[in-house]
Design a protein around this motif. Structure first.
Motif, PDB file in Angstrom:
ATOM      1  N   THR A  13     -12.658  43.720 -19.856  1.00  0.00           N
ATOM      2  CA  THR A  13     -12.799  43.190 -18.698  1.00  0.00           C
ATOM      3  C   THR A  13     -14.146  42.995 -18.001  1.00  0.00           C
ATOM      4  O   THR A  13     -14.838  42.172 -17.459  1.00  0.00           O
ATOM      5  CB  THR A  13     -11.940  43.722 -17.376  1.00  0.00           C
ATOM      6  N   ASN A  16     -16.099  40.283 -19.599  1.00  0.00           N
ATOM      7  CA  ASN A  16     -15.525  39.092 -19.118  1.00  0.00           C
ATOM      8  C   ASN A  16     -16.469  39.031 -17.942  1.00  0.00           C
ATOM      9  O   ASN A  16     -17.049  37.738 -17.663  1.00  0.00           O
ATOM     10  CB  ASN A  16     -14.275  39.102 -18.871  1.00  0.00           C
ATOM     11  N   PHE A  20     -19.622  36.183 -17.062  1.00  0.00           N
ATOM     12  CA  PHE A  20     -19.375  35.414 -15.865  1.00  0.00           C
ATOM     13  C   PHE A  20     -20.808  35.328 -14.906  1.00  0.00           C
ATOM     14  O   PHE A  20     -21.359  34.186 -14.808  1.00  0.00           O
ATOM     15  CB  PHE A  20     -18.211  35.889 -15.128  1.00  0.00           C
ATOM     16  N   GLU A 157     -10.264  39.992  -1.092  1.00  0.00           N
ATOM     17  CA  GLU A 157      -9.438  38.782  -1.579  1.00  0.00           C
ATOM     18  C   GLU A 157      -7.999  39.668  -1.646  1.00  0.00           C
ATOM     19  O   GLU A 157      -8.128  40.596  -2.622  1.00  0.00           O
ATOM     20  CB  GLU A 157     -10.072  38.069  -2.744  1.00  0.00           C
ATOM     21  N   TYR A 172      -5.232  39.396 -14.986  1.00  0.00           N
ATOM     22  CA  TYR A 172      -5.920  38.008 -14.744  1.00  0.00           C
ATOM     23  C   TYR A 172      -6.217  37.379 -13.555  1.00  0.00           C
ATOM     24  O   TYR A 172      -7.202  36.980 -13.137  1.00  0.00           O
ATOM     25  CB  TYR A 172      -5.176  36.809 -15.422  1.00  0.00           C
ATOM     26  N   LYS A 173      -5.233  37.857 -12.774  1.00  0.00           N
ATOM     27  CA  LYS A 173      -5.296  37.350 -10.876  1.00  0.00           C
ATOM     28  C   LYS A 173      -6.494  38.364 -10.432  1.00  0.00           C
ATOM     29  O   LYS A 173      -7.278  37.816  -9.758  1.00  0.00           O
ATOM     30  CB  LYS A 173      -3.897  37.720 -10.304  1.00  0.00           C
ATOM     31  N   ILE A 176      -9.954  36.898 -11.535  1.00  0.00           N
ATOM     32  CA  ILE A 176     -10.242  35.652 -10.805  1.00  0.00           C
ATOM     33  C   ILE A 176     -10.621  36.106  -9.408  1.00  0.00           C
ATOM     34  O   ILE A 176     -11.994  35.665  -9.005  1.00  0.00           O
ATOM     35  CB  ILE A 176      -8.921  34.669 -10.603  1.00  0.00           C
ATOM     36  N   CYS A 177     -10.020  36.950  -8.741  1.00  0.00           N
ATOM     37  CA  CYS A 177     -10.431  37.402  -7.144  1.00  0.00           C
ATOM     38  C   CYS A 177     -11.738  38.263  -7.386  1.00  0.00           C
ATOM     39  O   CYS A 177     -12.710  37.956  -6.788  1.00  0.00           O
ATOM     40  CB  CYS A 177      -9.585  38.189  -6.690  1.00  0.00           C
ATOM     41  N   LYS A 179     -14.336  37.794  -9.605  1.00  0.00           N
ATOM     42  CA  LYS A 179     -15.543  36.821  -9.930  1.00  0.00           C
ATOM     43  C   LYS A 179     -15.786  36.214  -8.565  1.00  0.00           C
ATOM     44  O   LYS A 179     -16.696  36.027  -8.382  1.00  0.00           O
ATOM     45  CB  LYS A 179     -14.866  35.633 -10.925  1.00  0.00           C
ATOM     46  N   ASN A 180     -14.845  35.926  -7.835  1.00  0.00           N
ATOM     47  CA  ASN A 180     -15.168  35.251  -6.368  1.00  0.00           C
ATOM     48  C   ASN A 180     -15.887  36.296  -5.732  1.00  0.00           C
ATOM     49  O   ASN A 180     -16.798  35.790  -5.034  1.00  0.00           O
ATOM     50  CB  ASN A 180     -13.659  34.803  -5.628  1.00  0.00           C
TER      51      ASN A 180
END
Length: 311
Positions: A13, A16, A20, A157, A172-173, A176-177, A179-180
């Motif tokens: 992670t 990743n 990003f 988030e 995974y979820k 995504i949060c 990265k935001n």
């Protein structure tokens, strides 16, 4: 040397997130990770060496000789260089105050739970949330201090944990949060030169305890839903849930990777809780206290047969 954006991490992670930031936000100036030899004394689920990032992106990588960042090599490195802002992804130890103080804007990391910090501080929060049956996860990007998971929150988030998730899809979820939130953090810092945090939480303090591989032991005297939550909460890349078939030794150890509630109406009263009632396509139908569980994927050195009792 001066490093503006630094990422701390030891997992896939971490890779990743670094990719990003590097490809979508800004240059990563330094990665701090641990040397492979540190694994001899520390369990790190999902560990991935990150030294390859130097060849791939030209990012310098510092490999600490201690997961606690208190080895002499790392102490010297922190003293001899200067740093702006740090981001932690996949680092399951406190960052010592001596390292925190080296960063002009501070070091930021993630922690979440079903509520709001300081509720749910401590270890393995995403695993615990699944095991406890929580249906939402409130992910905080917060500024580190010398204490664990202090409510120094930059931004938050939330995402859903639904009945189809296991720990990997929940990750995974979470990514995504994450990265935001990282995009928001670094954009704010680049535009304003400073990051505001808020510490005005009205929630109460609570803690998640440390989890080990031994905590994945299945108790077939428990409710089906609790067994299912445990199995999905410690699935890969974690060590997995486990039980034993008849005999409690390594040869009879059953590691359960995937399972789900099967049926709560069929009469399985002729079988003991944990007993294999039937087998279809290599999948085990196991009696539970309040119904049955279908074990979809497992590993065992012993051939499992109908009538065996898992315990």
């Amino acid at each position: 040397m001066h490093y503006k954006v630094v990422v701390f991490g030891v997992k896939d992670t971490s890779e990743n997130i670094i990719e990003f930031i590097q490809s979508e936000i800004c240059k990563v100036d330094l990665v701090i990770t641990i040397a492979p030899k540190v694994l001899e004394h520390n369990q790190v689920s999902g560990f991935k060496g990150l030294s390859f990032l130097t060849d791939k992106y030209g990012i310098p990588v510092h490999e600490a000789d201690s997961y606690f960042l208190n080895d002499e090599k790392t102490k010297a490195f922190m003293t001899e260089n200067t740093f702006d802002i740090g981001i932690v992804m996949g680092w399951q130890r406190l960052i010592p105050k001596e390292v925190l103080d080296c960063f002009k804007e501070g070091i930021f990391g993630f922690h979440g739970n079903a509520g709001y910090l300081p509720f749910g501080r401590g270890r393995s929060p995403l695993n615990w949330s699944m095991i406890l049956g929580d249906t939402r996860f409130n992910l905080n990007l917060f500024k580190y201090d010398e204490h664990a998971d202090s409510p120094n929150v930059f931004s938050t988030e939330m995402f859903q944990i639904n009945e189809h998730d296991d720990i990997r899809t929940a990750q995974y979820k979470n990514m995504i949060c994450s990265k935001n939130l990282i995009r928001k953090l670094l954009t704010t810092y680049m535009e304003k030169g400073h990051v505001e945090i808020h510490t005005d939480s009205k929630d109460f303090d609570s803690w998640y305890n440390k989890r080990t591989a031994a905590d994945g032991k299945i108790d077939f005297k428990d409710r089906t839903r609790n067994i299912y939550n445990l199995i999905r909460g410690v699935a890969a890349p974690f060590p997995g849930a486990f039980c034993y078939a008849d005999e409690e030794d390594d040869a009879h150890k059953v590691t359960v990777w995937e399972a789900h509630p099967f049926d709560e109406m069929i009469d399985f009263s002729g079988y003991a809780p944990g007993e294999i009632a039937d087998i279809f396509d290599g999948k085990l139908v196991v009696r539970t206290v309040d119904g049955s569980l279908l074990i979809d994927r497992y590993e065992c050195d012993t051939t499992l047969n109908k009538g065996m009792v898992l315990k």
